[in-house]
Design an enzyme around this catalytic site. Structure first.
Site, mmCIF file in Angstrom:
data_model
loop_
_atom_site.group_PDB
_atom_site.id
_atom_site.type_symbol
_atom_site.label_atom_id
_atom_site.label_comp_id
_atom_site.label_asym_id
_atom_site.label_seq_id
_atom_site.Cartn_x
_atom_site.Cartn_y
_atom_site.Cartn_z
ATOM 1 N N SER A 295 0.805 -1.216 0.000
ATOM 2 C CA SER A 295 0.000 0.000 0.000
ATOM 3 C C SER A 295 0.842 1.272 0.000
ATOM 4 O O SER A 295 1.978 1.291 0.467
ATOM 5 C CB SER A 295 -0.908 0.012 1.234
ATOM 6 O OG SER A 295 -0.145 -0.146 2.407
ATOM 7 N N GLN B 215 1.699 4.190 1.898
ATOM 8 C CA GLN B 215 1.605 4.219 3.350
ATOM 9 C C GLN B 215 2.642 5.151 3.952
ATOM 10 O O GLN B 215 3.564 5.625 3.288
ATOM 11 C CB GLN B 215 1.824 2.809 3.906
ATOM 12 C CG GLN B 215 3.181 2.215 3.557
ATOM 13 C CD GLN B 215 3.320 0.770 4.038
ATOM 14 O OE1 GLN B 215 3.947 0.530 5.067
ATOM 15 N NE2 GLN B 215 2.737 -0.161 3.292
ATOM 16 N N HIS C 124 4.360 5.814 8.262
ATOM 17 C CA HIS C 124 4.363 5.353 9.641
ATOM 18 C C HIS C 124 4.397 6.574 10.554
ATOM 19 O O HIS C 124 5.110 7.546 10.280
ATOM 20 C CB HIS C 124 5.565 4.463 9.913
ATOM 21 C CG HIS C 124 5.652 3.297 8.974
ATOM 22 N ND1 HIS C 124 4.662 2.349 8.871
ATOM 23 C CD2 HIS C 124 6.602 2.940 8.072
ATOM 24 C CE1 HIS C 124 4.999 1.455 7.965
ATOM 25 N NE2 HIS C 124 6.169 1.797 7.463
ATOM 26 N N LYS D 68 7.727 3.795 13.803
ATOM 27 C CA LYS D 68 8.207 2.697 12.983
ATOM 28 C C LYS D 68 9.121 3.179 11.859
ATOM 29 O O LYS D 68 8.836 2.950 10.677
ATOM 30 C CB LYS D 68 7.018 1.932 12.399
ATOM 31 C CG LYS D 68 7.379 0.596 11.746
ATOM 32 C CD LYS D 68 6.167 0.008 11.052
ATOM 33 C CE LYS D 68 6.539 -1.245 10.302
ATOM 34 N NZ LYS D 68 5.439 -1.763 9.466
ATOM 35 N N GLU E 32 11.996 2.630 9.313
ATOM 36 C CA GLU E 32 12.376 1.326 8.786
ATOM 37 C C GLU E 32 13.419 1.440 7.684
ATOM 38 O O GLU E 32 13.526 2.466 7.002
ATOM 39 C CB GLU E 32 11.155 0.576 8.266
ATOM 40 C CG GLU E 32 10.467 1.227 7.089
ATOM 41 C CD GLU E 32 9.167 0.529 6.690
ATOM 42 O OE1 GLU E 32 8.499 -0.050 7.579
ATOM 43 O OE2 GLU E 32 8.810 0.585 5.502
ATOM 44 N N HIS F 179 5.556 6.038 1.182
ATOM 45 C CA HIS F 179 6.297 5.044 0.420
ATOM 46 C C HIS F 179 5.408 3.860 0.080
ATOM 47 O O HIS F 179 4.316 3.686 0.638
ATOM 48 C CB HIS F 179 7.526 4.561 1.189
ATOM 49 C CG HIS F 179 7.218 3.905 2.497
ATOM 50 N ND1 HIS F 179 6.922 4.627 3.637
ATOM 51 C CD2 HIS F 179 7.159 2.596 2.867
ATOM 52 C CE1 HIS F 179 6.704 3.807 4.643
ATOM 53 N NE2 HIS F 179 6.832 2.554 4.208
ATOM 54 N N ARG G 15 -2.437 3.708 5.913
ATOM 55 C CA ARG G 15 -2.555 3.408 4.485
ATOM 56 C C ARG G 15 -3.526 4.358 3.801
ATOM 57 O O ARG G 15 -4.466 4.849 4.417
ATOM 58 C CB ARG G 15 -3.030 1.976 4.268
ATOM 59 C CG ARG G 15 -2.125 0.917 4.880
ATOM 60 C CD ARG G 15 -2.707 -0.480 4.694
ATOM 61 N NE ARG G 15 -1.842 -1.499 5.277
ATOM 62 C CZ ARG G 15 -1.915 -1.917 6.529
ATOM 63 N NH1 ARG G 15 -2.805 -1.380 7.340
ATOM 64 N NH2 ARG G 15 -1.087 -2.844 6.969
ATOM 65 N N LYS H 51 -7.044 -3.101 2.424
ATOM 66 C CA LYS H 51 -7.178 -2.878 3.855
ATOM 67 C C LYS H 51 -7.724 -1.472 4.137
ATOM 68 O O LYS H 51 -7.916 -0.666 3.226
ATOM 69 C CB LYS H 51 -5.827 -3.070 4.543
ATOM 70 C CG LYS H 51 -5.267 -4.480 4.442
ATOM 71 C CD LYS H 51 -3.944 -4.616 5.176
ATOM 72 C CE LYS H 51 -3.404 -6.031 5.106
ATOM 73 N NZ LYS H 51 -2.120 -6.185 5.828
#
Length: 431
Positions: free
Chosen positions: A110, A112, A114, A137, A139, A280, A299, A305
């Protein structure tokens, strides 16, 4: 450390999201099968998306020898984490500050972002069934096969060029917002905050566009590209990406993100880092991923979702830059040899070091000095041995094996067999 074994194997877990690679084509499935996860057998018709290695309560690892939950074991043996890490990251409950993963991607994830720590805490209180922990989050993704991703906003002149070359994109937005954006993007001295405001207006308008309008414009765009008609300034690689996303997610607003987000193709060994508030989407390929110990995702497109467009739009940094901003360049790792390379993102929760000892190499072993915190390691190629306590103790490891190394433990990795030996080591230090 003498009363507790400093190095031991752990059992990872798998996640079968629909975007995962199917059956044994997935490295997640390959690693899970090779490491003999109890009860695991590859179903050739099922997707295998993620391998989790860590203490996140959603899907925690277990100690292989006893099947005890890893976090419970670490809480009982706190010296394996180390007092500095426990104090800095509130880890007395045995939860590591990072979560280590392997991702196998056949279909785009997706669009998205964080949340940062403050936002994560707020969302967890307001919507605990959706945002299941209070952690941020950040990453990092390290490619282990060719890997495609969208990461961060393009520089404004690049977005402006697509607004001029791609009428389907431009017609999605109010004329006044487009005009202001083009004015700002062409200015050599925009006023403070003007670039961020213009970018936010464009992106918010795009993501909140009427669903029927989106479907109609996507259909028009796909028809044009499928007929072979492109306009000057439309990058052939982006055309291919749009066609791919359009096939995977017909009529989805996320398809238009190909024009506003940076598109990168990583070669194996290259890595990108995404901090809080950076939009991203991973598109295809396989990677090692490390992040703060969280599963919070906001998302807004390319997903079946829940879409939380308001929180995504409000939480972005709106920093426009080339994709090189997100690249993580390797560094030497302490006093180890060139067989070890360090990926060190600008956050305290984790770093990753890759060790690669080629077959037939004159160098058969690689020594890592004691680290100030714990590590989780996965073998992605070949077989070898890890030894510690001045070689008095050792453990044979091979493809798919995941093992834990306690804080302040000097370890030596030695190749065995006639295949290249490759491991990835995620770790945290308090310094």
């Amino acid at each position: 450390m003498s009363s507790v074994q400093a190095v031991f194997k752990i059992i990872p877990t798998t996640q079968q999201y629909d975007w995962g690679k199917i059956g044994k084509d997935s490295k997640v499935a390959q690693f899970a099968s090779a490491s003999q996860i109890p009860g695991f057998a590859i179903d050739e018709g099922s997707p295998y998306a993620e391998l989790w290695m860590g203490t996140h309560p959603k899907s925690p690892s277990h100690v292989r020898s006893s099947n005890q939950v890893l976090s419970e074991y670490l809480e009982q043996h706190s010296e394996l984490i180390g007092t500095p890490i426990i104090e800095k990251f509130d880890a007395a409950n045995g939860n590591l500050p990072f979560l280590f993963k392997v991702l196998s991607i056949a279909k785009a994830l997706s669009i998205q972002t964080h949340p940062d720590k403050k936002t994560a805490e707020q969302l967890h209180v307001q919507f605990p069934d959706i945002y299941k922990d209070p952690n941020h989050k950040p990453e990092m993704a390290l490619a282990i096969t060719p890997f495609q991703a969208l990461c961060g906003f393009r520089p404004l002149p690049e977005i402006a060029a697509y607004l001029n070359s791609t009428p389907e994109l431009r017609s999605m937005l109010p004329a006044a917002i487009v005009d202001e954006f083009l004015k700002i993007s062409n200015s050599t001295t925009p006023e403070g905050g003007a670039e961020k405001a213009a970018l936010k207006n464009v992106f918010a308008s795009l993501m909140m566009a009427d669903e029927e309008t989106v479907k109609a414009k996507v259909d028009t765009l796909m028809t044009r590209y499928n007929s072979g008609e492109t306009h000057a300034g439309e990058d052939p690689d982006i055309v291919k990406l749009v066609l791919l996303l359009g096939k995977q997610f017909p009529g989805d607003i996320g398809i238009f993100c190909a024009y506003v987000l940076n598109y990168v193709v990583l070669r194996p060994g290259e890595a990108i880092f995404l901090g809080a508030g950076e939009p991203h989407a991973y598109v295809s390929g396989e990677c090692i991923e490390c992040m703060a110990n969280s599963d919070n995702v906001i998302r807004a497109g390319l997903t079946p979702k829940l879409r939380d467009v308001p929180n995504l739009v409000s939480g972005l940094t709106y920093t426009a830059s080339p994709p090189t901003k997100h690249v993580v360049y390797t560094k030497p790792f302490r006093n180890a040899s060139r067989a070890s390379v360090l990926y060190d993102p600008p956050i305290p929760e984790f770093s990753v070091v890759r060790v690669k000892i080629p077959e037939g190499s004159t160098k058969e072993s690689e020594v890592h000095p004691p680290l100030g915190g714990p590590s989780v390691i996965i073998v992605t190629e070949g077989q070898g041995q890890v030894s510690w306590n001045d070689d008095a103790e050792s453990l044979d490891v091979s493809l798919g094996d995941v093992f834990f190394v306690g804080a302040a433990t000097k370890v030596k990795f030695t190749i065995k067999g006639d295949e290249t030996f490759v491991i990835y080591r995620a770790f945290v230090e308090a310094g």
